[in-house]
Design a protein around this motif. Structure first.
Motif, PDB file in Angstrom:
ATOM      1  N   ASP A 214       0.849  -1.182   0.000  1.00 15.77           N
ATOM      2  CA  ASP A 214       0.000   0.000   0.000  1.00 15.77           C
ATOM      3  C   ASP A 214       0.890   1.240   0.000  1.00 15.77           C
ATOM      4  OD1 ASP A 214       1.010   0.159   2.579  1.00 15.77           O
ATOM      5  OD2 ASP A 214      -0.799  -0.660   3.497  1.00 15.77           O
ATOM      6  N   LYS A 215       0.278   2.405   0.122  1.00 17.39           N
ATOM      7  CA  LYS A 215       1.036   3.654   0.063  1.00 17.39           C
ATOM      8  C   LYS A 215       2.086   3.727   1.166  1.00 17.39           C
ATOM      9  CE  LYS A 215      -2.704   6.311  -2.057  1.00 17.39           C
ATOM     10  NZ  LYS A 215      -3.658   7.450  -1.905  1.00 17.39           N
ATOM     11  N   ASP A 216       1.761   3.200   2.342  1.00 15.48           N
ATOM     12  CA  ASP A 216       2.680   3.271   3.478  1.00 15.48           C
ATOM     13  C   ASP A 216       3.883   2.347   3.328  1.00 15.48           C
ATOM     14  OD1 ASP A 216       1.031   5.131   4.727  1.00 15.48           O
ATOM     15  OD2 ASP A 216      -0.165   3.579   5.719  1.00 15.48           O
ATOM     16  N   SER A 217       3.640   1.147   2.787  1.00 22.00           N
ATOM     17  CA  SER A 217       4.722   0.160   2.693  1.00 22.00           C
ATOM     18  C   SER A 217       5.529   0.282   1.406  1.00 22.00           C
ATOM     19  CB  SER A 217       4.146  -1.257   2.799  1.00 22.00           C
ATOM     20  OG  SER A 217       3.197  -1.489   1.782  1.00 22.00           O
ATOM     21  N   LEU A 218       4.984   0.961   0.413  1.00 20.10           N
ATOM     22  CA  LEU A 218       5.650   1.049  -0.890  1.00 20.10           C
ATOM     23  C   LEU A 218       6.995   1.754  -0.792  1.00 20.10           C
ATOM     24  CD1 LEU A 218       5.192   0.239  -3.829  1.00 20.10           C
ATOM     25  CD2 LEU A 218       4.148   2.480  -4.209  1.00 20.10           C
ATOM     26  N   GLU A 219       7.043   2.859  -0.059  1.00 23.64           N
ATOM     27  CA  GLU A 219       8.278   3.633   0.066  1.00 23.64           C
ATOM     28  C   GLU A 219       9.391   2.808   0.710  1.00 23.64           C
ATOM     29  OE1 GLU A 219       9.200   6.543  -0.951  1.00 23.64           O
ATOM     30  OE2 GLU A 219       7.299   7.238  -1.802  1.00 23.64           O
ATOM     31  N   SER A 220       9.047   2.073   1.770  1.00 26.46           N
ATOM     32  CA  SER A 220      10.070   1.277   2.461  1.00 26.46           C
ATOM     33  C   SER A 220      10.593   0.158   1.575  1.00 26.46           C
ATOM     34  CB  SER A 220       9.501   0.699   3.762  1.00 26.46           C
ATOM     35  OG  SER A 220       8.411  -0.177   3.500  1.00 26.46           O
ATOM     36  N   GLU A 221       9.719  -0.434   0.752  1.00 20.69           N
ATOM     37  CA  GLU A 221      10.155  -1.496  -0.159  1.00 20.69           C
ATOM     38  C   GLU A 221      11.097  -0.951  -1.224  1.00 20.69           C
ATOM     39  OE1 GLU A 221       9.182  -5.053   0.160  1.00 20.69           O
ATOM     40  OE2 GLU A 221       9.037  -3.944   2.042  1.00 20.69           O
ATOM     41  N   ILE A 222      10.767   0.225  -1.749  1.00 21.01           N
ATOM     42  CA  ILE A 222      11.631   0.841  -2.766  1.00 21.01           C
ATOM     43  C   ILE A 222      12.996   1.163  -2.178  1.00 21.01           C
ATOM     44  CG2 ILE A 222      11.944   2.895  -4.197  1.00 21.01           C
ATOM     45  CD1 ILE A 222       8.917   2.915  -4.647  1.00 21.01           C
ATOM     46  N   ASN A 223      13.021   1.667  -0.950  1.00 21.36           N
ATOM     47  CA  ASN A 223      14.303   1.980  -0.298  1.00 21.36           C
ATOM     48  C   ASN A 223      15.137   0.721  -0.086  1.00 21.36           C
ATOM     49  OD1 ASN A 223      13.713   4.716  -0.133  1.00 21.36           O
ATOM     50  ND2 ASN A 223      12.783   4.544   1.897  1.00 21.36           N
ATOM     51  N   LEU A 224      14.482  -0.373   0.302  1.00 19.70           N
ATOM     52  CA  LEU A 224      15.195  -1.636   0.501  1.00 19.70           C
ATOM     53  C   LEU A 224      15.789  -2.126  -0.823  1.00 19.70           C
ATOM     54  CD1 LEU A 224      15.881  -4.002   2.449  1.00 19.70           C
ATOM     55  CD2 LEU A 224      13.734  -5.066   1.737  1.00 19.70           C
ATOM     56  N   ILE A 225      15.012  -2.019  -1.897  1.00 20.25           N
ATOM     57  CA  ILE A 225      15.487  -2.447  -3.220  1.00 20.25           C
ATOM     58  C   ILE A 225      16.671  -1.603  -3.667  1.00 20.25           C
ATOM     59  CG2 ILE A 225      14.879  -2.641  -5.663  1.00 20.25           C
ATOM     60  CD1 ILE A 225      11.965  -3.121  -4.718  1.00 20.25           C
ATOM     61  N   MET A 226      16.561  -0.282  -3.517  1.00 20.72           N
ATOM     62  CA  MET A 226      17.638   0.608  -3.941  1.00 20.72           C
ATOM     63  C   MET A 226      18.924   0.307  -3.174  1.00 20.72           C
ATOM     64  SD  MET A 226      16.610   2.522  -6.402  1.00 20.72           S
ATOM     65  CE  MET A 226      15.667   1.103  -6.952  1.00 20.72           C
ATOM     66  N   ASN A 227      18.801   0.016  -1.905  1.00 17.64           N
ATOM     67  CA  ASN A 227      19.968  -0.337  -1.105  1.00 17.64           C
ATOM     68  C   ASN A 227      20.641  -1.580  -1.655  1.00 17.64           C
ATOM     69  OD1 ASN A 227      21.829  -0.245   1.004  1.00 17.64           O
ATOM     70  ND2 ASN A 227      20.520  -1.393   2.403  1.00 17.64           N
ATOM     71  N   ALA A 228      19.821  -2.544  -2.062  1.00 20.56           N
ATOM     72  CA  ALA A 228      20.358  -3.810  -2.585  1.00 20.56           C
ATOM     73  C   ALA A 228      21.037  -3.627  -3.937  1.00 20.56           C
ATOM     74  CB  ALA A 228      19.233  -4.833  -2.696  1.00 20.56           C
ATOM     75  N   ILE A 229      20.380  -2.908  -4.850  1.00 24.32           N
ATOM     76  CA  ILE A 229      20.933  -2.810  -6.208  1.00 24.32           C
ATOM     77  C   ILE A 229      22.162  -1.900  -6.266  1.00 24.32           C
ATOM     78  CG2 ILE A 229      18.729  -3.351  -7.290  1.00 24.32           C
ATOM     79  CD1 ILE A 229      18.332  -0.456  -7.914  1.00 24.32           C
ATOM     80  N   PHE A 230      22.257  -0.928  -5.365  1.00 25.38           N
ATOM     81  CA  PHE A 230      23.467  -0.111  -5.324  1.00 25.38           C
ATOM     82  C   PHE A 230      24.617  -0.886  -4.695  1.00 25.38           C
ATOM     83  CE2 PHE A 230      20.995   3.510  -6.557  1.00 25.38           C
ATOM     84  CZ  PHE A 230      21.917   4.442  -7.040  1.00 25.38           C
ATOM     85  N   THR A 231      24.285  -1.852  -3.833  1.00 24.65           N
ATOM     86  CA  THR A 231      25.319  -2.695  -3.228  1.00 24.65           C
ATOM     87  C   THR A 231      25.885  -3.682  -4.238  1.00 24.65           C
ATOM     88  OG1 THR A 231      24.244  -2.526  -1.062  1.00 24.65           O
ATOM     89  CG2 THR A 231      25.825  -4.319  -1.372  1.00 24.65           C
ATOM     90  N   ASP A 232      24.986  -4.296  -5.028  1.00 24.73           N
ATOM     91  CA  ASP A 232      25.423  -5.272  -6.033  1.00 24.73           C
ATOM     92  C   ASP A 232      24.534  -5.158  -7.275  1.00 24.73           C
ATOM     93  OD1 ASP A 232      26.446  -7.328  -7.496  1.00 24.73           O
ATOM     94  OD2 ASP A 232      25.948  -8.927  -6.086  1.00 24.73           O
TER      95      ASP A 232
END
Length: 333
Positions: A214-232
């Motif tokens: 939902d709107k509340d959880s979407l931002e946190s998921e995107i941040n988690l993904i960005m952290n992962a893809i910038f790492t590897d």
């Protein structure tokens, strides 16, 4: 010469290996013949039942044997119910008023606990055995006193040792409702496993089965993904999860624009990142083509041309989209 070990030749090794394989095959064929010849819908042969366990420990992927053992267990459940002299509650549980009934129930529990231990032996031989995991859950559902909390803790232990075992992730998901685990705690556990290993595709997928974003959880998921893809950036796991997130109806134009800008930053650092270019294409592709302007079409075209060079094994895939974009250009002209 005396005192020296004889080194076997390649031919001798091959013959020994063939002999050992033939020995195992003969034992398997003999065991299966024994089991199938005594298979009966109303009774079972204890010797055949024991042989089936021995065969499964060696090869836990023989579905016929798991089905055979289910038939035997159903016979034991029926036997337990018929032997109870008082009211039967469910799954062979007898009225506690009768000592005889209690003894029958205890006997059934012991029988099923042995079956659970068998699945543990089989999972040691093959931790990703479909049959073993399915049989274990089936046993637990027919158990008079199932310890779901113990199963849940076992999953945590297994995933700590091998967090890519998607069978264990699936088993854990089935157990969630049995123990009343909160969604927040389970999301936290998944995040912990991902932070330990960003390449854990099973945990990424598991997250997608837990909830709808939902709107509340979407931002946190995107941040988690960005952290992962910038790492590897070369690892595919987080990129596939990103594609799933992009398909969410809560994704707004603002989200896509922000993601696109973040990916541009990554491309400055990793200009040859295949996955980053693909993600840029996914973001624009959400608009289904007909709503894209000329600049967006041009950007997609350039990205697919780069992908043709970076990923030649999928040349046909990228060429297909380039042809579609070319047709779109002509239609807009």
């Amino acid at each position: 010469m005396h005192g020296r070990l004889k080194v076997r030749t390649t031919e001798e090794q091959r013959l020994l290996k063939e002999k050992e394989q033939q020995k195992k095959l003969t034992a398997y064929q003999t065991g299966m013949k024994q089991i199938l010849s005594t298979r009966n819908p109303t009774s079972y042969d204890p010797k055949s039942f024991a042989i089936s366990a021995q065969l499964l420990v060696v090869n836990p992927d023989i579905y016929t044997l798991w089905n055979y053992r289910k038939e035997v267990i159903l016979l034991e459940l029926d036997k337990s119910k018929s032997e109870c002299k008082d009211t039967i509650i469910d799954n062979g549980i007898c009225d506690e008023k009768s000592q005889e009934s209690l003894d029958v129930t205890k006997g059934l529990i012991k029988f099923l606990e042995n079956e659970i231990r068998l699945t543990e032996q089989c999972l040691l031989a093959n931790p990703k055995s479909y049959g073993s995991w399915h049989h274990r859950y089936w046993i637990m559902e027919h158990h008079p006193e199932p310890n779901w909390q113990n199963e849940f803790e076992l999953c945590t232990k297994y995933l700590t040792m091998d967090d890519r075992n998607f069978h264990c992730w699936d088993y854990r998901r089935l157990i969630l409702n049995k123990i009343g685990m909160s969604l927040e705690d389970e999301i936290k556990f998944s995040t912990e496993r991902i932070n330990v290993n960003f390449s854990n595709y099973s945990s990424w997928h598991y997250r997608s089965t837990l909830r709808k974003l939902d709107k509340d959880s979407l931002e946190s998921e995107i941040n988690l993904i960005m952290n992962a893809i910038f790492t590897d950036p070369a690892d595919s796991s987080a990129w596939f999860y990103l594609r799933w997130v992009l398909s969410n109806p809560e994704m707004t134009e603002g989200h896509r624009k922000q993601l696109s800008q973040t990916l541009d930053q990554l491309l400055e650092l990793e200009p040859d990142s295949k996955w980053c270019l693909l993600a840029k294409c996914w973001i624009n592709g959400i608009k289904k083509g007909e709503n894209m302007n000329e600049d967006q079409i041009e950007e997609l075209t350039e990205n697919y041309k780069k992908l043709l060079i970076l990923d030649p094994l999928r040349k046909g895939f990228y060429s297909h989209y380039l042809n579609a974009l070319e047709s779109k250009k002509l239609n807009n002209a």
